[in-house]
Design a protein around this motif. Structure first.
Motif, PDB file in Angstrom:
ATOM      1  N   ALA A  82       0.837  -1.205   0.000  1.00 13.39           N
ATOM      2  CA  ALA A  82       0.000   0.000   0.000  1.00 13.39           C
ATOM      3  C   ALA A  82       0.873   1.257   0.000  1.00 13.39           C
ATOM      4  CB  ALA A  82      -0.932   0.000   1.200  1.00 13.39           C
ATOM      5  N   ARG A  83       1.964   1.232   0.772  1.00 12.14           N
ATOM      6  CA  ARG A  83       2.889   2.376   0.814  1.00 12.14           C
ATOM      7  C   ARG A  83       3.530   2.587  -0.548  1.00 12.14           C
ATOM      8  NH1 ARG A  83       8.140   2.431   1.118  1.00 12.14           N
ATOM      9  NH2 ARG A  83       8.342   0.314   1.906  1.00 12.14           N
ATOM     10  N   GLN A  84       3.990   1.515  -1.150  1.00 14.34           N
ATOM     11  CA  GLN A  84       4.649   1.611  -2.453  1.00 14.34           C
ATOM     12  C   GLN A  84       3.676   2.043  -3.546  1.00 14.34           C
ATOM     13  OE1 GLN A  84       6.378  -2.298  -2.676  1.00 14.34           O
ATOM     14  NE2 GLN A  84       8.258  -1.672  -1.634  1.00 14.34           N
ATOM     15  N   LEU A 130      -3.259   1.878  12.364  1.00 11.47           N
ATOM     16  CA  LEU A 130      -3.850   1.279  11.162  1.00 11.47           C
ATOM     17  C   LEU A 130      -4.857   2.227  10.516  1.00 11.47           C
ATOM     18  CD1 LEU A 130      -4.391  -2.442  12.214  1.00 11.47           C
ATOM     19  CD2 LEU A 130      -2.929  -1.600  10.368  1.00 11.47           C
ATOM     20  N   LYS A 131      -5.639   2.897  11.337  1.00  7.95           N
ATOM     21  CA  LYS A 131      -6.617   3.850  10.811  1.00  7.95           C
ATOM     22  C   LYS A 131      -5.909   4.975  10.058  1.00  7.95           C
ATOM     23  CE  LYS A 131     -10.209   7.036  12.319  1.00  7.95           C
ATOM     24  NZ  LYS A 131     -10.835   7.664  13.479  1.00  7.95           N
ATOM     25  N   ASP A 132      -4.836   5.503  10.649  1.00  8.82           N
ATOM     26  CA  ASP A 132      -4.087   6.575   9.995  1.00  8.82           C
ATOM     27  C   ASP A 132      -3.382   6.084   8.733  1.00  8.82           C
ATOM     28  OD1 ASP A 132      -4.906   8.331  11.939  1.00  8.82           O
ATOM     29  OD2 ASP A 132      -3.046   8.231  13.093  1.00  8.82           O
ATOM     30  N   LEU A 133      -2.857   4.859   8.777  1.00 11.00           N
ATOM     31  CA  LEU A 133      -2.211   4.286   7.590  1.00 11.00           C
ATOM     32  C   LEU A 133      -3.221   4.086   6.463  1.00 11.00           C
ATOM     33  CD1 LEU A 133       0.107   1.681   9.336  1.00 11.00           C
ATOM     34  CD2 LEU A 133       0.875   3.630   7.969  1.00 11.00           C
ATOM     35  N   ALA A 134      -4.391   3.582   6.802  1.00  8.55           N
ATOM     36  CA  ALA A 134      -5.420   3.368   5.787  1.00  8.55           C
ATOM     37  C   ALA A 134      -5.831   4.695   5.153  1.00  8.55           C
ATOM     38  CB  ALA A 134      -6.630   2.673   6.405  1.00  8.55           C
ATOM     39  N   VAL A 151       6.150   8.297   5.383  1.00  2.53           N
ATOM     40  CA  VAL A 151       5.054   7.813   6.217  1.00  2.53           C
ATOM     41  C   VAL A 151       5.331   8.114   7.688  1.00  2.53           C
ATOM     42  CG1 VAL A 151       3.775   5.762   6.945  1.00  2.53           C
ATOM     43  CG2 VAL A 151       4.463   6.021   4.561  1.00  2.53           C
ATOM     44  N   ALA A 152       6.562   7.892   8.105  1.00  2.00           N
ATOM     45  CA  ALA A 152       6.929   8.151   9.510  1.00  2.00           C
ATOM     46  C   ALA A 152       6.721   9.618   9.872  1.00  2.00           C
ATOM     47  CB  ALA A 152       8.385   7.744   9.737  1.00  2.00           C
TER      48      ALA A 152
END
Length: 192
Positions: free
Chosen positions: A10-12, A47-51, A21-22
């Motif tokens: 997902a990041r890539q 996870l919520k913030d990453l999504a 991201v950090a």
């Protein structure tokens, strides 16, 4: 696909580095790396913030993961990990509270300095008005360079307001994220 692989993919797909991201989540690059290598797992808030950052659902990040929370298994977050609570309290008291007090002191000092800079012409004008209205002799300590200096200080103070606002906003966001990520860290999975 494991949760680490999902996070990395997902990041890539968003063309972000671990460092990018950090910075957005106010964590270290190593934390992102550990999540992607599954050495540690992000909590639900992370996870919520990453999504949100990756524009995907939380389900797609944890789908097919051995660590996914499945209601059929009866996992709930209700048992307190007392060692984590004890460690977090001491870490927050010793390190974080000290850092917070230092940063808060610097921030308050910056806002007071900005206020004093902006008030410099008003204070100088007030002194001149008192001299004129009360028919006092002209003080020897009022020199010609004080007016331009007061105006320069006022301009510096006004120019520093956006910088101080951004710094204050960033620190408030950081504190909120820090508290949010650590608030539920003392809970562990409790099997029914």
């Amino acid at each position: 696909m494991s949760i680490g692989e999902s996070l990395q993919k997902a990041r890539q797909n968003k063309y972000l580095t671990q460092k990018n991201v950090a910075e957005r989540l106010y964590v270290t690059r190593q934390t992102i790396s550990r999540w992607e290598q599954e050495k540690t797992m992000p909590n639900i808030y992370a996870l919520k913030d990453l999504a949100k950052l990756y524009d995907v659902s939380i389900d797609s990040l944890i789908e097919n993961s051995p660590h996914s929370l499945d209601k059929e298994e009866g996992n709930t977050m209700s048992k307190i990990n007392w060692m984590a609570l004890f460690g977090m309290i001491w870490f927050n008291i010793i390190f974080t509270l000290g850092a917070f007090i230092a940063v808060f002191g610097i921030l308050v000092g910056a806002w007071i300095t900005i206020g004093a800079f902006i008030a410099a012409p008003l204070l100088l004008a007030g002194e001149w008005i008192l001299v004129v209205l009360m028919h006092l002799p002209w003080p020897a300590n009022l020199d010609w360079y004080q007016v331009p200096l007061a105006l320069v200080l006022c301009a510096l103070g006004i120019g520093a307001i956006p910088l101080a606002k951004n710094l204050t906003s960033t620190l408030v966001k950081f504190c909120r994220q820090y508290i949010r990520y650590n608030l539920k860290a003392v809970y562990t999975k409790n099997q029914k």
